[in-house]
Structure formats: C-alpha cells, structure tokens
Design a protein around this motif. Structure first.
Motif, PDB file in Angstrom:
ATOM      1  N   ASN A 152      38.477  48.569  54.940  1.00 37.43           N
ATOM      2  CA  ASN A 152      37.922  48.167  53.683  1.00 37.43           C
ATOM      3  C   ASN A 152      38.034  46.554  53.615  1.00 37.43           C
ATOM      4  O   ASN A 152      38.698  46.261  52.458  1.00 37.43           O
ATOM      5  N   LEU A 153      37.249  46.020  54.008  1.00 36.65           N
ATOM      6  CA  LEU A 153      36.960  44.401  54.127  1.00 36.65           C
ATOM      7  C   LEU A 153      36.003  44.004  53.299  1.00 36.65           C
ATOM      8  O   LEU A 153      35.051  44.713  53.051  1.00 36.65           O
ATOM      9  N   ILE A 154      36.458  42.874  52.521  1.00 37.16           N
ATOM     10  CA  ILE A 154      35.077  42.316  51.915  1.00 37.16           C
ATOM     11  C   ILE A 154      34.732  40.737  52.120  1.00 37.16           C
ATOM     12  O   ILE A 154      35.849  40.038  52.718  1.00 37.16           O
ATOM     13  N   THR A 155      33.901  40.173  51.832  1.00 35.44           N
ATOM     14  CA  THR A 155      33.606  38.955  51.759  1.00 35.44           C
ATOM     15  C   THR A 155      33.033  38.530  50.220  1.00 35.44           C
ATOM     16  O   THR A 155      32.647  39.764  50.052  1.00 35.44           O
TER      17      THR A 155
ATOM     18  N   ILE B 241      37.231  36.504  55.283  1.00 34.25           N
ATOM     19  CA  ILE B 241      37.009  38.089  55.311  1.00 34.25           C
ATOM     20  C   ILE B 241      38.467  38.466  54.890  1.00 34.25           C
ATOM     21  O   ILE B 241      39.375  38.297  55.428  1.00 34.25           O
TER      22      ILE B 241
ATOM     23  N   ALA C 165      41.106  41.426  53.489  1.00 34.81           N
ATOM     24  CA  ALA C 165      41.706  42.854  53.424  1.00 34.81           C
ATOM     25  C   ALA C 165      42.978  42.660  52.228  1.00 34.81           C
ATOM     26  O   ALA C 165      43.534  41.596  52.329  1.00 34.81           O
TER      27      ALA C 165
ATOM     28  N   PRO D 272      32.390  43.869  56.889  1.00 37.55           N
ATOM     29  CA  PRO D 272      32.906  43.903  55.666  1.00 37.55           C
ATOM     30  C   PRO D 272      31.768  43.921  54.610  1.00 37.55           C
ATOM     31  O   PRO D 272      30.767  43.921  54.801  1.00 37.55           O
ATOM     32  N   HIS D 273      32.288  44.674  53.449  1.00 37.97           N
ATOM     33  CA  HIS D 273      31.518  44.695  52.279  1.00 37.97           C
ATOM     34  C   HIS D 273      31.189  43.503  51.578  1.00 37.97           C
ATOM     35  O   HIS D 273      32.254  42.619  51.568  1.00 37.97           O
TER      36      HIS D 273
END
Length: 116
Positions: A23-26, A38, A40, A108-109
């Motif tokens: 459940n990663l984001i940029t 990136i 977490a 990533p999301h």
C-alpha cells in the motif's frame, strides 16, 4: 508484516521497520515531488531507530504535522514521523532507502498532495 532494514546513503542513520510494501504512495506535493520518495506507512511501534539519532535534522513545512528527518551528512530523508488520520503516531518510510528492495517492481498509488 515483513521486517526491513534501511537507512541513509552514508550509513550513519539505520533503522528496522515492520511494514508491508503493498500500500505504497508517491506524492506530487512541493516536497515529495522534488524528492521522488516512495512512501510506506507503519505504526511508530513497528519502527526502531538503531543508530544515527544525533545525525538527524528536522524539517517541517505547510501544516507542520510531519517531521521530515534527514541525515545532516548525506542529506537523505529515509524516514519521517507524524500522526496518521486516526490520531496514531506513524513512521513514513522512504521505500527507496530500504535494503534489498527492488523499487522498480513496486506499484505505488499516486497521491495528489499538490491539490490539497
């Protein structure tokens, strides 16, 4: 939860964190967009700073809710600290700074922090 080791480029800052990488984001906000992190997120209790606390410098911007921490020697922000939406203390991990993680295999999301 998987346990990962990570830290800054020069090795002064080292930590262990239990976090999943699914459940990663940029983010495209003014800070993240320039850093290319990136991210977490893990509960603060799942994060252990093993060394380098004295080498960290803090930067806060915008709402000043996130403590962006970077090594004062090499300048790498390998993690930060803040409070999650539910009020729990969290660690924001720059996945690019985890040992033995192939960041090109991650999905990533994209979070639109620029519009918030």
């Amino acid at each position: 939860m998987a346990t990962h080791q990570g830290g800054c480029q020069c090795g002064q800052v080292r930590y262990t964190v239990e976090v999943e990488l699914d459940n990663l984001i940029t983010c495209n906000c003014s800070r993240c967009g320039k850093l290319g992190s990136i991210l977490a997120f893990a509960p603060a209790s799942a994060f252990t700073l093993q060394q380098g606390g004295e080498a960290l410098t803090e930067y806060r911007f915008n709402t000043h809710k996130i403590s962006h921490l970077f090594c004062q020697t090499c300048g790498i922000e390998s993690f930060g600290r803040g409070v999650g939406p539910g009020g729990a203390e969290m660690a924001a991990i720059n996945v690019r700074c985890l040992d033995d993680v192939d960041v090109f295999a991650l999905k990533p999301h994209q979070f639109d922090g620029k519009s918030r």
